[in-house]
Design a protein around this motif. Structure first.
Motif, PDB file in Angstrom:
ATOM      1  N   LYS A  18     -25.775 -31.074 102.813  1.00  0.00           N
ATOM      2  CA  LYS A  18     -25.222 -29.830 103.258  1.00  0.00           C
ATOM      3  C   LYS A  18     -23.646 -30.737 103.840  1.00  0.00           C
ATOM      4  N   LYS A  19     -23.510 -31.376 104.517  1.00  0.00           N
ATOM      5  CA  LYS A  19     -22.004 -31.770 105.125  1.00  0.00           C
ATOM      6  C   LYS A  19     -21.068 -32.516 104.804  1.00  0.00           C
ATOM      7  N   ALA A  20     -21.976 -32.990 103.475  1.00  0.00           N
ATOM      8  CA  ALA A  20     -20.662 -33.563 102.170  1.00  0.00           C
ATOM      9  C   ALA A  20     -20.557 -32.399 101.296  1.00  0.00           C
ATOM     10  N   HIS A  21     -20.992 -31.304 101.182  1.00  0.00           N
ATOM     11  CA  HIS A  21     -20.409 -30.403 100.855  1.00  0.00           C
ATOM     12  C   HIS A  21     -19.090 -29.029 101.865  1.00  0.00           C
ATOM     13  N   VAL A  22     -19.102 -29.985 103.275  1.00  0.00           N
ATOM     14  CA  VAL A  22     -18.339 -28.807 103.978  1.00  0.00           C
ATOM     15  C   VAL A  22     -16.707 -28.411 104.279  1.00  0.00           C
ATOM     16  N   SER A  23     -16.053 -29.742 103.248  1.00  0.00           N
ATOM     17  CA  SER A  23     -14.827 -30.207 102.683  1.00  0.00           C
ATOM     18  C   SER A  23     -14.880 -30.765 101.393  1.00  0.00           C
ATOM     19  N   GLN A  24     -13.790 -30.792 100.995  1.00  0.00           N
ATOM     20  CA  GLN A  24     -13.348 -31.846 100.024  1.00  0.00           C
ATOM     21  C   GLN A  24     -12.665 -32.984 100.710  1.00  0.00           C
ATOM     22  N   GLN A  25     -12.473 -33.540 101.675  1.00  0.00           N
ATOM     23  CA  GLN A  25     -12.192 -34.245 102.400  1.00  0.00           C
ATOM     24  C   GLN A  25     -13.289 -35.195 102.651  1.00  0.00           C
ATOM     25  N   SER A  26     -14.143 -34.249 103.236  1.00  0.00           N
ATOM     26  CA  SER A  26     -15.739 -34.636 103.010  1.00  0.00           C
ATOM     27  C   SER A  26     -16.376 -35.423 102.446  1.00  0.00           C
ATOM     28  N   TRP A  27     -16.460 -34.663 101.546  1.00  0.00           N
ATOM     29  CA  TRP A  27     -16.828 -35.384 100.000  1.00  0.00           C
ATOM     30  C   TRP A  27     -16.535 -36.374  98.981  1.00  0.00           C
ATOM     31  N   PHE A  72     -36.284 -47.776 100.502  1.00  0.00           N
ATOM     32  CA  PHE A  72     -35.703 -48.211 102.280  1.00  0.00           C
ATOM     33  C   PHE A  72     -34.321 -48.208 101.469  1.00  0.00           C
ATOM     34  N   ALA A  73     -33.625 -48.799 100.605  1.00  0.00           N
ATOM     35  CA  ALA A  73     -32.146 -49.244 100.232  1.00  0.00           C
ATOM     36  C   ALA A  73     -31.558 -47.497 100.562  1.00  0.00           C
ATOM     37  N   VAL A  74     -32.521 -46.967  99.581  1.00  0.00           N
ATOM     38  CA  VAL A  74     -32.022 -45.150  99.047  1.00  0.00           C
ATOM     39  C   VAL A  74     -31.838 -44.347 100.502  1.00  0.00           C
ATOM     40  N   VAL A  75     -32.802 -44.405 101.564  1.00  0.00           N
ATOM     41  CA  VAL A  75     -33.337 -43.899 102.801  1.00  0.00           C
ATOM     42  C   VAL A  75     -32.050 -44.638 103.655  1.00  0.00           C
ATOM     43  N   PHE A  76     -32.047 -45.892 103.929  1.00  0.00           N
ATOM     44  CA  PHE A  76     -31.362 -46.335 104.854  1.00  0.00           C
ATOM     45  C   PHE A  76     -29.874 -45.645 104.619  1.00  0.00           C
ATOM     46  N   SER A  77     -29.180 -45.708 103.560  1.00  0.00           N
ATOM     47  CA  SER A  77     -27.624 -45.296 103.185  1.00  0.00           C
ATOM     48  C   SER A  77     -27.900 -44.022 102.891  1.00  0.00           C
ATOM     49  N   LYS A  78     -28.921 -43.081 103.159  1.00  0.00           N
ATOM     50  CA  LYS A  78     -27.988 -41.636 103.229  1.00  0.00           C
ATOM     51  C   LYS A  78     -28.391 -41.519 104.693  1.00  0.00           C
ATOM     52  N   LEU A  79     -28.971 -41.940 105.482  1.00  0.00           N
ATOM     53  CA  LEU A  79     -28.887 -42.165 106.612  1.00  0.00           C
ATOM     54  C   LEU A  79     -27.628 -42.431 107.700  1.00  0.00           C
ATOM     55  N   ILE A  80     -27.065 -43.489 107.041  1.00  0.00           N
ATOM     56  CA  ILE A  80     -26.365 -44.111 107.377  1.00  0.00           C
ATOM     57  C   ILE A  80     -24.661 -43.631 106.369  1.00  0.00           C
ATOM     58  N   THR A  81     -24.645 -42.424 105.594  1.00  0.00           N
ATOM     59  CA  THR A  81     -23.739 -41.921 105.045  1.00  0.00           C
ATOM     60  C   THR A  81     -23.590 -40.582 106.581  1.00  0.00           C
ATOM     61  N   GLU A  82     -25.274 -39.916 106.599  1.00  0.00           N
ATOM     62  CA  GLU A  82     -24.922 -38.641 107.286  1.00  0.00           C
ATOM     63  C   GLU A  82     -24.136 -38.669 108.527  1.00  0.00           C
ATOM     64  N   LYS A  83     -25.148 -39.836 109.028  1.00  0.00           N
ATOM     65  CA  LYS A  83     -24.185 -40.526 110.666  1.00  0.00           C
ATOM     66  C   LYS A  83     -22.660 -40.533 110.786  1.00  0.00           C
ATOM     67  N   GLN A  84     -22.313 -41.291 109.471  1.00  0.00           N
ATOM     68  CA  GLN A  84     -21.032 -41.439 109.146  1.00  0.00           C
ATOM     69  C   GLN A  84     -19.911 -40.386 109.560  1.00  0.00           C
ATOM     70  N   LEU A  85     -20.821 -39.524 108.699  1.00  0.00           N
ATOM     71  CA  LEU A  85     -20.398 -37.922 108.215  1.00  0.00           C
ATOM     72  C   LEU A  85     -19.854 -37.282 109.556  1.00  0.00           C
ATOM     73  N   ASN A  86     -21.499 -36.986 110.047  1.00  0.00           N
ATOM     74  CA  ASN A  86     -21.147 -36.424 111.830  1.00  0.00           C
ATOM     75  C   ASN A  86     -19.610 -36.879 111.968  1.00  0.00           C
ATOM     76  N   LYS A  87     -19.424 -37.937 112.607  1.00  0.00           N
ATOM     77  CA  LYS A  87     -18.021 -39.164 112.821  1.00  0.00           C
ATOM     78  C   LYS A  87     -16.940 -38.266 112.409  1.00  0.00           C
ATOM     79  N   PHE A  88     -16.399 -38.849 110.918  1.00  0.00           N
ATOM     80  CA  PHE A  88     -16.047 -38.625 109.975  1.00  0.00           C
ATOM     81  C   PHE A  88     -15.753 -36.316 110.176  1.00  0.00           C
ATOM     82  N   GLN A  89     -16.710 -35.623 110.508  1.00  0.00           N
ATOM     83  CA  GLN A  89     -16.662 -34.886 110.664  1.00  0.00           C
ATOM     84  C   GLN A  89     -15.595 -34.302 111.884  1.00  0.00           C
TER      85      GLN A  89
END
Length: 92
Positions: A18-27, A72-89
């Protein structure tokens, strides 16, 4: 995704949340970050797999360890991406 990232949000290709779809920049940010993390995880996985050449384990144990690492790699990468998306937004 690193060489041919999705240019616009879509439902077929790329990192989705959901966070990645907020805006084109987030995507765009999510696509670059997740692709980079998965490339790093792949390199680590290759190095990790070469260890099994020198450690005698049975095939089932090796397969179990590799599958665990991939999940583990996929879950960890998703968690890091979501955390960084929060900061980015928040900085947007």
């Amino acid at each position: 995704m690193r060489l041919y990232p999705p240019r616009k949000t879509n439902i077929f290709y790329g990192y989705h949340s959901k966070k990645a779809h907020v805006s084109q920049q987030s995507w765009d940010f999510a696509q670059r970050l997740f692709a980079t993390l998965m490339i790093k995880a792949g390199i680590i996985g290759i190095l990790f797999s070469t260890v099994f050449i020198y450690i005698p384990l049975n095939t089932i144990a090796e397969l179990g360890i590799i599958i665990f690492y991939l999940i583990f790699a996929v879950v960890f990468s998703k968690l890091i991406t979501e955390k960084q998306l929060n900061k980015f937004q928040q900085n947007e």
